[in-house]
Design a protein around this motif. Structure first.
Motif, PDB file in Angstrom:
ATOM      1  N   LYS A   1      13.362   8.841   9.028  1.00  0.00           N
ATOM      2  CA  LYS A   1      14.274   7.684   9.009  1.00  0.00           C
ATOM      3  C   LYS A   1      15.620   8.249   8.574  1.00  0.00           C
ATOM      4  CE  LYS A   1      11.075   4.537   9.757  1.00  0.00           C
ATOM      5  NZ  LYS A   1      10.996   3.853  11.019  1.00  0.00           N
TER       6      LYS A   1
ATOM      7  N   PHE B   1       7.484   6.955   4.126  1.00  0.00           N
ATOM      8  CA  PHE B   1       8.059   5.853   4.907  1.00  0.00           C
ATOM      9  C   PHE B   1       7.158   5.496   6.092  1.00  0.00           C
ATOM     10  CE2 PHE B   1      12.420   4.303   3.914  1.00  0.00           C
ATOM     11  CZ  PHE B   1      12.577   4.950   2.694  1.00  0.00           C
ATOM     12  N   ALA B   2       5.866   5.806   5.990  1.00  0.00           N
ATOM     13  CA  ALA B   2       4.930   5.443   7.071  1.00  0.00           C
ATOM     14  C   ALA B   2       4.798   3.927   7.130  1.00  0.00           C
ATOM     15  CB  ALA B   2       3.568   6.063   6.793  1.00  0.00           C
TER      16      ALA B   2
ATOM     17  N   ALA C   1       6.049   1.171   2.301  1.00  0.00           N
ATOM     18  CA  ALA C   1       5.561   0.074   3.162  1.00  0.00           C
ATOM     19  C   ALA C   1       4.998  -1.102   2.370  1.00  0.00           C
ATOM     20  CB  ALA C   1       4.476   0.609   4.096  1.00  0.00           C
TER      21      ALA C   1
ATOM     22  N   ALA D   1       5.041  -0.985  -1.454  1.00  0.00           N
ATOM     23  CA  ALA D   1       6.018  -2.075  -1.384  1.00  0.00           C
ATOM     24  C   ALA D   1       7.149  -1.854  -2.379  1.00  0.00           C
ATOM     25  CB  ALA D   1       5.345  -3.422  -1.604  1.00  0.00           C
TER      26      ALA D   1
ATOM     27  N   VAL E   1      11.065   0.135  -3.288  1.00  0.00           N
ATOM     28  CA  VAL E   1      12.242   0.841  -2.780  1.00  0.00           C
ATOM     29  C   VAL E   1      12.243   2.257  -3.356  1.00  0.00           C
ATOM     30  CG1 VAL E   1      13.836   0.122  -4.612  1.00  0.00           C
ATOM     31  CG2 VAL E   1      14.713   0.521  -2.320  1.00  0.00           C
TER      32      VAL E   1
HETATM   33  C1  LIG Z   1       7.644   1.154   5.993  1.00  0.00           C
HETATM   34  C2  LIG Z   1       8.679   1.297   7.097  1.00  0.00           C
HETATM   35  C3  LIG Z   1       9.710   2.312   6.640  1.00  0.00           C
HETATM   36  C4  LIG Z   1       7.953   1.811   8.361  1.00  0.00           C
HETATM   37  O1  LIG Z   1       8.877   1.965   9.376  1.00  0.00           O
HETATM   38  P1  LIG Z   1       8.695   1.239  10.807  1.00  0.00           P
HETATM   39  O2  LIG Z   1      10.005   1.415  11.489  1.00  0.00           O
HETATM   40  O3  LIG Z   1       8.138  -0.108  10.642  1.00  0.00           O
HETATM   41  O4  LIG Z   1       7.581   2.099  11.447  1.00  0.00           O
HETATM   42  P2  LIG Z   1       7.786   3.120  12.649  1.00  0.00           P
HETATM   43  O5  LIG Z   1       8.478   2.472  13.782  1.00  0.00           O
HETATM   44  O6  LIG Z   1       8.402   4.347  12.129  1.00  0.00           O
HETATM   45  O7  LIG Z   1       6.312   3.389  13.016  1.00  0.00           O
HETATM   46  C5  LIG Z   1       5.440   2.371  13.520  1.00  0.00           C
HETATM   47  C6  LIG Z   1       4.385   3.015  14.359  1.00  0.00           C
HETATM   48  O8  LIG Z   1       4.944   3.371  15.607  1.00  0.00           O
HETATM   49  C7  LIG Z   1       4.674   4.733  15.867  1.00  0.00           C
HETATM   50  N1  LIG Z   1       5.805   5.296  16.603  1.00  0.00           N
HETATM   51  C8  LIG Z   1       7.091   5.330  16.226  1.00  0.00           C
HETATM   52  N2  LIG Z   1       7.815   5.925  17.172  1.00  0.00           N
HETATM   53  C9  LIG Z   1       6.968   6.263  18.156  1.00  0.00           C
HETATM   54  C10 LIG Z   1       7.108   6.918  19.414  1.00  0.00           C
HETATM   55  N3  LIG Z   1       8.293   7.312  19.862  1.00  0.00           N
HETATM   56  N4  LIG Z   1       6.010   7.098  20.163  1.00  0.00           N
HETATM   57  C11 LIG Z   1       4.795   6.687  19.718  1.00  0.00           C
HETATM   58  N5  LIG Z   1       4.599   6.064  18.540  1.00  0.00           N
HETATM   59  C12 LIG Z   1       5.671   5.864  17.778  1.00  0.00           C
HETATM   60  C13 LIG Z   1       4.528   5.377  14.503  1.00  0.00           C
HETATM   61  O9  LIG Z   1       3.785   6.568  14.564  1.00  0.00           O
HETATM   62  C14 LIG Z   1       3.830   4.301  13.744  1.00  0.00           C
HETATM   63  O10 LIG Z   1       2.459   4.345  13.977  1.00  0.00           O
HETATM   64  P3  LIG Z   1       1.442   3.942  12.820  1.00  0.00           P
HETATM   65  O11 LIG Z   1       1.762   2.527  12.453  1.00  0.00           O
HETATM   66  O12 LIG Z   1       0.115   4.120  13.401  1.00  0.00           O
HETATM   67  O13 LIG Z   1       1.727   4.894  11.690  1.00  0.00           O
HETATM   68  C15 LIG Z   1       9.379  -0.044   7.439  1.00  0.00           C
HETATM   69  O14 LIG Z   1       8.454  -0.918   8.009  1.00  0.00           O
HETATM   70  C16 LIG Z   1      10.000  -0.677   6.222  1.00  0.00           C
HETATM   71  O15 LIG Z   1      11.035  -0.261   5.764  1.00  0.00           O
HETATM   72  N6  LIG Z   1       9.378  -1.749   5.732  1.00  0.00           N
HETATM   73  C17 LIG Z   1       9.861  -2.509   4.609  1.00  0.00           C
HETATM   74  C18 LIG Z   1       9.270  -1.967   3.353  1.00  0.00           C
HETATM   75  C19 LIG Z   1       9.780  -2.693   2.151  1.00  0.00           C
HETATM   76  O16 LIG Z   1      10.390  -3.721   2.234  1.00  0.00           O
HETATM   77  N7  LIG Z   1       9.463  -2.129   0.965  1.00  0.00           N
HETATM   78  C20 LIG Z   1       9.847  -2.707  -0.289  1.00  0.00           C
HETATM   79  C21 LIG Z   1      11.234  -2.381  -0.612  1.00  0.00           C
HETATM   80  S1  LIG Z   1      11.711  -3.135  -2.069  1.00  0.00           S
END
Ligand SMILES: CC(C)(COP(=O)(O)OP(=O)(O)OC[C@H]1O[C@@H](n2cnc3c(N)ncnc32)[C@H](O)[C@@H]1OP(=O)(O)O)[C@@H](O)C(=O)NCCC(=O)NCCS
Length: 504
Positions: free
Chosen positions: A33, A99-100, A125, A151, A153
């Motif tokens: 990211k 960041f998964a 996540a 969950a 930051v």
């Molecule tokens: C956790 C977080 C960083 C994950 O990022 P995301 O953008 O949702 O997830 P990604 O798009 O990177 O990945 C989603 C899936 O798509 C897949 N993917 C991404 N790009 C891909 C590509 N080009 N080809 C194939 N698969 C892909 C990933 O491997 C992942 O698979 P998985 O779920 O089996 O692991 C995001 O959801 C987030 O920030 N969430 C909020 C968390 C939060 O609020 N926390 C508390 C803060 S106070």
């Protein structure tokens, strides 16, 4: 009380030693990211770190590197496809920032916890299954490791190391004075509210030493009291601020620690969610863990219990700032706090694109194109907008005339260009003998020359059948094979008989 035993604060060695991070801590970052990584590197620059805090990136499916900025310098951070490979390549990186997505966060976190080099795992996540989190917690505790989140930051050690998006933008980090350490240890459930409190604490004290958001899940990897007891062992931390929330009983383990005299530094605390009593039925607030299960889990009950145990607990959230200020000033008056030396942080270089957008800088162009122009809303070819090329039904020949000859040539010219393109596309690589015959004839040569030009092009990629047919037929003739034997023999060898088409 039964529930106190249920939520006993288990402090393992990694926690008890106090410091989780330092100015040389390096992390592995799982799931590329760009923004949070760049923010970590900008924080490093602000703190005057000599090495970037991100040693490597793990992105399943591809090795390589990612280009990012460390101050003004562009650096290449290695990308690994597995946790194993990343840990082997960076044995001194002991923090794993995950960041998964919620689907794969538990599996990748467990893989990281199993690495001997990894000491701390932060899980960003939301929505990680609770059963999986419990397994992670059990594994971490048994193996003397620390989990922050899910969950969350993340967290920050001022002037030293920051996890992901903690504390937000560079402007906010500067306002919160997080580029240098202060004397306050802060722990909260909420990541968003921790940003708010970093700001408040910077205004009324000498600032944060370390801040952790444990995350809003029902089962956090490490608890409020885990961190408070850890802060108690860090000499630079002189007072602690806790921001809890309704739901769960985590705050009671802090109450118990206070009662047992395990916390020797002043604690200012507030449990948010006092408004929940205004609702007739149970309300689920933003976090999975933020709902009042019963009276004891209400914000009021937890605030009162903390107050009774000796924490400084204001009467409302609005009064929290004054409570922090007064506690700090008292310590300063008693000479327990040495004033922090103020430093001026360096200016983090702005990205060129955002600086251009805000009109602060202008940059010379690297390429000047005399045929295509993409400065406006719509690209133009020799002044003709792309949409009108489509609307007028222009073909490839017309586009080539605009790009190559910089004007709209008459229809017969563009049709000729199209024939040339078709001839090359259709006959160039496949039937090059025919193509060369046509080209030679167009050059004004006689029939025989044109034919010879074509014949001479016959080779293994085009027309090779003629040569091969001669070879196989002669071989069959020399060996006196009957046509039946010849065809069957070729079939057995899996070779098509050349020169007789593809019909068996
Ligand atoms: C956790 C977080 C960083 C994950 O990022 P995301 O953008 O949702 O997830 P990604 O798009 O990177 O990945 C989603 C899936 O798509 C897949 N993917 C991404 N790009 C891909 C590509 N080009 N080809 C194939 N698969 C892909 C990933 O491997 C992942 O698979 P998985 O779920 O089996 O692991 C995001 O959801 C987030 O920030 N969430 C909020 C968390 C939060 O609020 N926390 C508390 C803060 S106070």
């Amino acid at each position: 009380m039964l529930f106190v035993q249920q939520v006993s604060c288990v402090i393992d060695d990694a926690m008890a030693t106090g410091q989780l991070f330092s100015k040389t801590t390096q992390a592995l970052f799982y799931n590329y990211k760009q923004l949070p990584i760049q923010r970590m590197l900008d924080f490093d620059f602000l703190c005057g770190r000599e090495t970037p805090s991100v040693a490597g990136i793990i992105n399943p499916g591809g090795d390589g590197f990612q280009k990012l900025f460390f101050g003004q310098e562009e650096i290449a951070i290695p990308v690994h496809s597995t946790v194993d490979a990343a840990c082997a390549a960076h044995p001194t990186a002991d923090v794993f920032i995950n960041f998964a997505s919620f689907r794969s966060a538990a599996a990748s976190s467990l893989a990281a916890l199993k690495q001997p080099t990894i000491r701390v795992v932060a899980i960003i996540a939301e929505g990680v299954p609770e059963a999986d989190t419990k397994q992670l917690i059990a594994y971490a505790r048994a193996n003397n490791k620390v989990v922050i989140g899910p969950a969350t930051v993340g967290g920050v050690q001022a002037g030293a190391f920051k996890i992901g998006d903690t504390a937000g933008t560079i402007d906010n980090i500067i306002q919160c004075k997080l580029y240098r350490p202060g004397s306050v240890g802060f722990v909260s459930k909420s990541g968003g509210m921790s940003n708010e409190l970093y700001n408040t604490i910077a205004r009324v004290t000498d600032g944060i030493y370390e801040g952790i958001a444990i995350g809003g899940d029902v089962f956090p990897g490490s608890t409020l009291s885990d961190h408070i007891l850890r802060f108690n062992n860090i000499p630079q931390i002189k007072m602690m601020v806790v921001l809890g929330e309704l739901g769960g009983r985590d705050e009671y383990s802090l109450v118990e620690a206070l009662k047992q005299g395990k916390v020797t530094k002043p604690v200012v605390a507030w449990v948010s969610g006092t408004c929940a009593t205004l609702f007739k039925s149970e309300v689920q607030f933003g976090h999975a863990g933020a709902k009042s299960g019963g009276e004891l889990e209400s914000a009021q009950a937890k605030n009162q219990a903390l107050r009774d145990a000796g924490a400084v607990v204001p009467t409302s959230y609005e009064a929290l700032e004054t409570a922090i200020k007064e506690t700090f000033e008292k310590l300063a008056d008693e000479g327990k706090i040495t004033p922090v030396k103020e430093v001026k942080p360096p200016q983090v270089p702005e990205d060129l694109n955002s600086a251009i957008k805000s009109g602060k800088v202008r940059a010379p162009t690297h390429i000047i194109s005399t045929i295509s122009d993409d400065r406006g809303e719509e690209p133009c070819y020799a002044g003709v907008p792309m949409s009108s090329i489509v609307e007028r039904g222009y073909g490839v020949g017309d586009v080539i005339s605009l790009l190559w000859f910089k004007r709209s040539l008459p229809r017969y010219c563009t049709q000729f260009i199209e024939i040339c393109v078709m001839l090359c596309a259709d006959h160039g690589p496949c039937v090059s003998g025919a193509h060369n015959t046509i080209v030679t004839a167009r050059a004004g040569k006689d029939l025989v020359s044109s034919l010879v030009a074509g014949l001479l092009t016959i080779g293994p990629r085009f027309g090779g059948a003629v040569d091969d047919a001669a070879r196989y037929f002669k071989d069959a003739y020399d060996r006196s094979l009957t046509p039946y034997e010849f065809v069957e023999g070729m079939k057995k060898k899996g070779i098509r008989v050349p020169g007789i088409g593809h019909r068996y």
